[in-house]
Write a protein that holds these residues in place. Sequence first.
Motif, PDB file in Angstrom:
ATOM      1  N   VAL A   1      68.764  13.512 -25.489  1.00 22.83           N
ATOM      2  CA  VAL A   1      69.704  14.434 -24.849  1.00 22.83           C
ATOM      3  C   VAL A   1      70.531  15.053 -25.972  1.00 22.83           C
ATOM      4  CG1 VAL A   1      71.662  14.656 -23.290  1.00 22.83           C
ATOM      5  CG2 VAL A   1      69.807  13.087 -22.724  1.00 22.83           C
ATOM      6  N   VAL A   2      70.499  16.387 -26.063  1.00 27.53           N
ATOM      7  CA  VAL A   2      71.254  17.059 -27.128  1.00 27.53           C
ATOM      8  C   VAL A   2      72.342  17.914 -26.499  1.00 27.53           C
ATOM      9  CG1 VAL A   2      69.350  17.088 -28.782  1.00 27.53           C
ATOM     10  CG2 VAL A   2      69.622  18.979 -27.174  1.00 27.53           C
ATOM     11  N   THR A   3      73.315  18.315 -27.310  1.00 30.53           N
ATOM     12  CA  THR A   3      74.362  19.206 -26.813  1.00 30.53           C
ATOM     13  C   THR A   3      73.999  20.643 -27.174  1.00 30.53           C
ATOM     14  OG1 THR A   3      75.978  17.474 -27.156  1.00 30.53           O
ATOM     15  CG2 THR A   3      76.837  19.709 -26.932  1.00 30.53           C
ATOM     16  N   ALA A   4      74.178  21.537 -26.244  1.00 29.71           N
ATOM     17  CA  ALA A   4      73.840  22.947 -26.486  1.00 29.71           C
ATOM     18  C   ALA A   4      74.945  23.601 -27.313  1.00 29.71           C
ATOM     19  CB  ALA A   4      73.642  23.676 -25.171  1.00 29.71           C
ATOM     20  N   ASP A   5      74.959  23.292 -28.619  1.00 31.67           N
ATOM     21  CA  ASP A   5      75.942  23.922 -29.510  1.00 31.67           C
ATOM     22  C   ASP A   5      75.265  25.103 -30.220  1.00 31.67           C
ATOM     23  OD1 ASP A   5      74.219  22.639 -31.178  1.00 31.67           O
ATOM     24  OD2 ASP A   5      75.695  21.269 -32.041  1.00 31.67           O
ATOM     25  N   GLU A   6      75.985  25.710 -31.177  1.00 34.85           N
ATOM     26  CA  GLU A   6      75.438  26.875 -31.868  1.00 34.85           C
ATOM     27  C   GLU A   6      74.097  26.558 -32.544  1.00 34.85           C
ATOM     28  OE1 GLU A   6      78.828  26.243 -32.514  1.00 34.85           O
ATOM     29  OE2 GLU A   6      79.908  28.143 -32.237  1.00 34.85           O
TER      30      GLU A   6
ATOM     31  N   GLN B   1      77.007  22.146 -23.014  1.00 37.79           N
ATOM     32  CA  GLN B   1      76.545  21.145 -22.049  1.00 37.79           C
ATOM     33  C   GLN B   1      75.456  20.254 -22.661  1.00 37.79           C
ATOM     34  OE1 GLN B   1      77.923  20.794 -18.924  1.00 37.79           O
ATOM     35  NE2 GLN B   1      79.341  22.252 -19.858  1.00 37.79           N
ATOM     36  N   PRO B   2      75.293  19.025 -22.136  1.00 33.18           N
ATOM     37  CA  PRO B   2      74.181  18.192 -22.582  1.00 33.18           C
ATOM     38  C   PRO B   2      72.861  18.711 -22.014  1.00 33.18           C
ATOM     39  CG  PRO B   2      75.462  17.058 -20.884  1.00 33.18           C
ATOM     40  CD  PRO B   2      76.174  18.356 -21.164  1.00 33.18           C
ATOM     41  N   VAL B   3      71.807  18.675 -22.834  1.00 29.34           N
ATOM     42  CA  VAL B   3      70.496  19.162 -22.403  1.00 29.34           C
ATOM     43  C   VAL B   3      69.490  18.021 -22.530  1.00 29.34           C
ATOM     44  CG1 VAL B   3      68.670  20.846 -22.832  1.00 29.34           C
ATOM     45  CG2 VAL B   3      71.046  21.469 -23.284  1.00 29.34           C
ATOM     46  N   PRO B   4      68.891  17.555 -21.435  1.00 29.59           N
ATOM     47  CA  PRO B   4      67.854  16.522 -21.531  1.00 29.59           C
ATOM     48  C   PRO B   4      66.553  17.152 -22.033  1.00 29.59           C
ATOM     49  CG  PRO B   4      68.398  16.988 -19.221  1.00 29.59           C
ATOM     50  CD  PRO B   4      69.172  17.959 -20.047  1.00 29.59           C
ATOM     51  N   LEU B   5      65.916  16.515 -23.019  1.00 29.21           N
ATOM     52  CA  LEU B   5      64.683  17.061 -23.590  1.00 29.21           C
ATOM     53  C   LEU B   5      63.474  16.289 -23.074  1.00 29.21           C
ATOM     54  CD1 LEU B   5      65.821  17.619 -27.285  1.00 29.21           C
ATOM     55  CD2 LEU B   5      65.870  19.227 -25.371  1.00 29.21           C
ATOM     56  N   SER B   6      62.291  16.918 -23.247  1.00 23.98           N
ATOM     57  CA  SER B   6      61.065  16.310 -22.722  1.00 23.98           C
ATOM     58  C   SER B   6      60.740  14.993 -23.414  1.00 23.98           C
ATOM     59  CB  SER B   6      59.903  17.283 -22.868  1.00 23.98           C
ATOM     60  OG  SER B   6      59.782  17.663 -24.226  1.00 23.98           O
ATOM     61  N   ASP B   7      61.220  14.797 -24.648  1.00 26.77           N
ATOM     62  CA  ASP B   7      60.925  13.539 -25.331  1.00 26.77           C
ATOM     63  C   ASP B   7      61.987  12.468 -25.057  1.00 26.77           C
ATOM     64  OD1 ASP B   7      63.031  14.468 -26.788  1.00 26.77           O
ATOM     65  OD2 ASP B   7      61.936  14.714 -28.663  1.00 26.77           O
TER      66      ASP B   7
ATOM     67  N   ALA C   1      76.978  34.453 -29.212  1.00 27.68           N
ATOM     68  CA  ALA C   1      78.276  34.860 -28.656  1.00 27.68           C
ATOM     69  C   ALA C   1      78.114  35.244 -27.190  1.00 27.68           C
ATOM     70  CB  ALA C   1      78.855  36.027 -29.452  1.00 27.68           C
ATOM     71  N   TYR C   2      76.995  35.913 -26.873  1.00 25.68           N
ATOM     72  CA  TYR C   2      76.733  36.300 -25.477  1.00 25.68           C
ATOM     73  C   TYR C   2      76.517  35.046 -24.618  1.00 25.68           C
ATOM     74  CZ  TYR C   2      74.059  37.820 -21.414  1.00 25.68           C
ATOM     75  OH  TYR C   2      73.604  37.990 -20.137  1.00 25.68           O
ATOM     76  N   LEU C   3      75.671  34.129 -25.118  1.00 30.22           N
ATOM     77  CA  LEU C   3      75.381  32.919 -24.331  1.00 30.22           C
ATOM     78  C   LEU C   3      76.644  32.093 -24.102  1.00 30.22           C
ATOM     79  CD1 LEU C   3      71.964  31.818 -25.894  1.00 30.22           C
ATOM     80  CD2 LEU C   3      72.396  33.010 -23.736  1.00 30.22           C
ATOM     81  N   LYS C   4      77.557  32.111 -25.098  1.00 31.15           N
ATOM     82  CA  LYS C   4      78.812  31.379 -24.930  1.00 31.15           C
ATOM     83  C   LYS C   4      79.710  32.049 -23.905  1.00 31.15           C
ATOM     84  CE  LYS C   4      80.605  29.799 -28.942  1.00 31.15           C
ATOM     85  NZ  LYS C   4      80.843  29.793 -30.404  1.00 31.15           N
ATOM     86  N   SER C   5      79.536  33.374 -23.772  1.00 31.80           N
ATOM     87  CA  SER C   5      80.453  34.123 -22.910  1.00 31.80           C
ATOM     88  C   SER C   5      80.039  34.055 -21.445  1.00 31.80           C
ATOM     89  CB  SER C   5      80.522  35.583 -23.353  1.00 31.80           C
ATOM     90  OG  SER C   5      79.331  36.261 -22.976  1.00 31.80           O
ATOM     91  N   ILE C   6      78.743  33.730 -21.156  1.00 29.06           N
ATOM     92  CA  ILE C   6      78.340  33.718 -19.747  1.00 29.06           C
ATOM     93  C   ILE C   6      78.590  32.345 -19.154  1.00 29.06           C
ATOM     94  CG2 ILE C   6      76.762  35.673 -19.688  1.00 29.06           C
ATOM     95  CD1 ILE C   6      74.442  33.756 -20.225  1.00 29.06           C
TER      96      ILE C   6
ATOM     97  N   VAL D   1      58.499  33.887 -14.702  1.00 32.08           N
ATOM     98  CA  VAL D   1      58.284  32.746 -15.595  1.00 32.08           C
ATOM     99  C   VAL D   1      59.395  31.716 -15.365  1.00 32.08           C
ATOM    100  CG1 VAL D   1      57.975  32.075 -18.001  1.00 32.08           C
ATOM    101  CG2 VAL D   1      57.319  34.360 -17.259  1.00 32.08           C
ATOM    102  N   ARG D   2      59.030  30.432 -15.402  1.00 34.11           N
ATOM    103  CA  ARG D   2      60.038  29.400 -15.199  1.00 34.11           C
ATOM    104  C   ARG D   2      60.665  29.054 -16.548  1.00 34.11           C
ATOM    105  NH1 ARG D   2      59.333  24.271 -14.669  1.00 34.11           N
ATOM    106  NH2 ARG D   2      61.140  23.271 -13.722  1.00 34.11           N
ATOM    107  N   ALA D   3      61.865  29.531 -16.771  1.00 34.72           N
ATOM    108  CA  ALA D   3      62.556  29.256 -18.036  1.00 34.72           C
ATOM    109  C   ALA D   3      63.947  28.698 -17.722  1.00 34.72           C
ATOM    110  CB  ALA D   3      62.678  30.558 -18.839  1.00 34.72           C
ATOM    111  N   PRO D   4      64.493  27.862 -18.642  1.00 36.78           N
ATOM    112  CA  PRO D   4      65.794  27.244 -18.354  1.00 36.78           C
ATOM    113  C   PRO D   4      66.884  28.283 -18.108  1.00 36.78           C
ATOM    114  CG  PRO D   4      64.764  26.227 -20.259  1.00 36.78           C
ATOM    115  CD  PRO D   4      63.932  27.419 -19.914  1.00 36.78           C
ATOM    116  N   LYS D   5      67.787  27.949 -17.214  1.00 32.70           N
ATOM    117  CA  LYS D   5      68.968  28.790 -16.937  1.00 32.70           C
ATOM    118  C   LYS D   5      69.886  28.768 -18.157  1.00 32.70           C
ATOM    119  CE  LYS D   5      69.207  29.929 -12.428  1.00 32.70           C
ATOM    120  NZ  LYS D   5      67.755  30.208 -12.647  1.00 32.70           N
ATOM    121  N   LEU D   6      70.445  29.903 -18.478  1.00 31.49           N
ATOM    122  CA  LEU D   6      71.312  29.962 -19.662  1.00 31.49           C
ATOM    123  C   LEU D   6      72.788  30.089 -19.305  1.00 31.49           C
ATOM    124  CD1 LEU D   6      69.075  32.260 -21.872  1.00 31.49           C
ATOM    125  CD2 LEU D   6      69.131  29.775 -21.770  1.00 31.49           C
TER     126      LEU D   6
END
Length: 315
Positions: A259-264, A250-256, A303-308, A239-244
Amino acid sequence: MSWQQRLLPWEASDGAARTDAIFIFLLIFSILIILLVLSLIVGLSVRYRRGSPAPRKKLPEAISREWEIGWTSATFFIALFMFWWAGATELHFWRIPKGALEIHVIGKQWMWKIQHPSGASEIDTLHAPAGVPVKLVITSRDVIHSFYIPAFRLKRDAVPGRYNEAWFQATRPGQYALYCSEFCGLDHSAMHGQVVILSAADYAAWANAQPQGDSLAAQGREKFVALGCAGCHATGSQVRAPKLEGLYGQPVPLSDGRVVTADEGYLRDSILLPRKDIVASYDPVMPSYQGAATEEDINALIAYLKSIGPAGSSP
Ligand code: CUA
């Protein structure tokens, strides 16, 4: 016990001393103003009582104009000073120091659940080290609560569906009261606990002695596999899913087009409400984990996503 401790709750954080300084300044300043106005009212009432021989001529124009300008600018600058002082202090509380120890707080009817980065968790008790900044990430599982530690002069609402942040730096080891200060139902008054401040070495020893061996991030990695996240988000998946990896912050460009920041908050929404923010050039195929993942699970996953970091490095 100093006079200050008789007047106010115990000061046990860096923020408490700053807050109290403003409070005491305002209190003394207000008392002085009250005394001034009161003595003018009483003094002038006596002086100009009916039948007194005091002169009742108008004041000369020149004197009264200088007085007007003088007292107007004096009060203006005092007000400006108080605004600057309180504003600067408030900003200090909102600027969370980088590298602060991150502790998660979840309010629920009627208890406080605490999760430490080491993986330890506790209920109605918050162990934290003295002398280092501690960041609290606060949320609620049901209704609005408010996390309140009087000795730190710290209060932040626990709101379902969002993360509120606060930080403190405790100044001395000891035990301090912890309350819920937002009416949240039948047992609101019983929703209290204690904060146990330990020296940094004692805190490390305490965290190591807790039964949970895995860090919060490692628990998150287990959840990541158990909930099936890895099925789509792992490298080489069908499946094509975004890399984590390295996504956090990081800034995330959205389909609409936004651009949002990938915060908690973003990561949380992506897990529970995946249709809310669709990443640009991806299909909205992710299912919601509402009900499948608890608040504790989501804290661990984040916490895991922040650690990778980038390039698939693991915690
Ligand atoms: Cu929780 Cu009041």
